[in-house]
Enzyme design. Structure first.
Site, PDB file in Angstrom:
ATOM      1  N   SER A  79     -19.125  27.473 -38.954  1.00  0.00           N
ATOM      2  CA  SER A  79     -20.318  27.696 -38.793  1.00  0.00           C
ATOM      3  C   SER A  79     -20.646  29.135 -38.190  1.00  0.00           C
ATOM      4  O   SER A  79     -20.442  30.187 -38.848  1.00  0.00           O
ATOM      5  CB  SER A  79     -21.006  26.782 -37.855  1.00  0.00           C
ATOM      6  OG  SER A  79     -22.421  26.558 -37.688  1.00  0.00           O
ATOM      7  N   ASP A 112     -25.344  19.249 -45.760  1.00  0.00           N
ATOM      8  CA  ASP A 112     -25.242  20.069 -44.788  1.00  0.00           C
ATOM      9  C   ASP A 112     -26.392  21.448 -44.895  1.00  0.00           C
ATOM     10  O   ASP A 112     -26.303  21.881 -46.221  1.00  0.00           O
ATOM     11  CB  ASP A 112     -23.941  21.011 -44.442  1.00  0.00           C
ATOM     12  CG  ASP A 112     -23.864  22.108 -43.263  1.00  0.00           C
ATOM     13  OD1 ASP A 112     -24.809  22.224 -42.608  1.00  0.00           O
ATOM     14  OD2 ASP A 112     -22.829  22.582 -43.348  1.00  0.00           O
ATOM     15  N   HIS A 162     -22.496  18.807 -41.521  1.00  0.00           N
ATOM     16  CA  HIS A 162     -22.140  20.025 -40.665  1.00  0.00           C
ATOM     17  C   HIS A 162     -21.296  19.295 -39.609  1.00  0.00           C
ATOM     18  O   HIS A 162     -21.289  18.191 -39.054  1.00  0.00           O
ATOM     19  CB  HIS A 162     -23.349  20.553 -40.112  1.00  0.00           C
ATOM     20  CG  HIS A 162     -23.031  21.951 -39.417  1.00  0.00           C
ATOM     21  ND1 HIS A 162     -22.952  23.060 -40.314  1.00  0.00           N
ATOM     22  CD2 HIS A 162     -22.952  22.280 -38.356  1.00  0.00           C
ATOM     23  CE1 HIS A 162     -22.529  24.000 -39.654  1.00  0.00           C
ATOM     24  NE2 HIS A 162     -22.828  23.551 -38.431  1.00  0.00           N
TER      25      HIS A 162
END
Length: 335
Positions: free
Chosen positions: A177, A272, A302
């Site tokens: 991320s 995601d 995610h």
């Protein structure tokens, strides 16, 4: 480019009309229930929100491989206040190749503690010394503070390689991320400094590479998919303090010239909001002529790498990254 549809699309049904796989839906429901036992994060101050998040996610670090040694260390790189590192050594072998791993959390949340098991899994599976960095978080420290700390940590690891008994010629960068953003930006900054030598691979897990909103932001928006588009807008606003920062390719490395980077392993979660960031990066790496592989996990949300106690998808994605590190590590380790 190597494209790997790691999980068949038939595995995508948690229930009729549900894009998440059943075990990933269970992970999402567990997270939601755990957060529901606390005040909403937007109703408390940032230190309290961070403490809640650490408490909620602590069980996700349970289990996993034992290390030959693990230590927390504060180091002085010269430009910054002491930086906190967590170092996992999977074996007593000398001169291990290494991986600097940068945790996610929107540049605002998470830590080496929330990602401890993930880092131990990479160490055990790849045979690399894994170093986690607790970089300075936004909004108290906005771009480019965290990035400069990441770059300085690479230089420190090289300078201290003999004392750490690591191989400075085989140092990979990785993250998830926001951490994948920092890993890619660190490689670009080192390249621009003429200091990329020895960085042998990148592992980029469901990264936030640009703030562009695409189809995946609509398809997988909201708490049913762990991360929402409004949350990502808020994270970008915390990280980028000035309007001109949005134009800086080191802040949004998906917009950068990617030529001359080390081989990149890109992991995308299908369900995601950031999925299309990874798919766009895959195309850009192809145009730039960079060796890379895309591993696209259907039914995954995610943060799915943290779902090690819930889903085999997490283990498969970790193994894909570890295999990439083996492939691009020292020849005697990859033979």
């Amino acid at each position: 480019m190597v494209s790997d549809a790691s999980i068949p699309s038939a595995a995508c049904a948690g229930s009729p009309g549900d894009a998440l796989s059943p075990d990933m839906r269970r992970f999402q429901q567990w997270l939601s229930a755990a957060y529901a036992r606390h005040p909403p994060l937007d109703s408390v101050d940032l230190p309290t929100a961070r403490a809640i998040i650490e408490q909620v996610r602590a069980p996700l670090t349970d289990g996993g491989p034992a290390m030959a040694s693990s230590e927390d260390r504060e180091v002085n790189t010269g430009r910054h206040a002491p930086l906190r590192l967590r170092i996992h050594r999977p074996s007593a072998a000398p001169r291990l190749p290494a991986l600097l791993y940068l945790h996610g959390g929107g540049w605002v949340y998470f830590s080496n503690r929330t990602h401890d098991r993930l880092m131990r899994e990479y160490a055990a599976r790849s045979g690399r010394l894994v170093i986690g960095l607790d970089y300075a978080q936004a909004p108290e420290a906005r771009y480019p503070v965290a990035l400069s700390q990441c770059v300085d940590t690479v230089h420190w690891l090289r300078a201290c390689a003999p004392a750490l008994d690591l191989d400075p010629g085989h140092l990979a960068l990785g993250g998830d991320s926001a951490g994948a953003n920092l890993a890619l930006a660190t490689a670009l900054a080192l390249r621009d400094q003429g200091a990329l030598g020895g960085v042998d691979a990148l592992v980029l897990n469901y990264g936030a590479f640009t703030d562009e909103e695409t189809e995946s932001h609509t398809l997988y928006d909201g708490p049913r998919y762990v991360l929402g588009r409004e949350e990502m807008r808020w994270f970008w606003a915390q990280y980028l303090g000035r309007p001109q920062d949005r134009l800086d390719p080191l802040a949004q490395p998906g917009r950068a010239d990617l030529r001359d980077l080390p081989p990149c392993c890109v992991v995308a979660a299908e369900c995601d909001v950031l999925r299309d960031n990874s798919l766009a990066l895959d195309r850009s790496l192809d145009r730039a002529g960079v060796a890379h592989a895309l591993h696209r996990f259907a039914g995954a949300s995610h943060s799915f790498l943290e779902a090690l106690n819930f889903s085999p998808l997490a283990l498969q994605a970790l193994q894909a990254g570890a295999d990439w590190l083996h492939r691009h590590g020292p020849a005697e380790r990859t033979a």
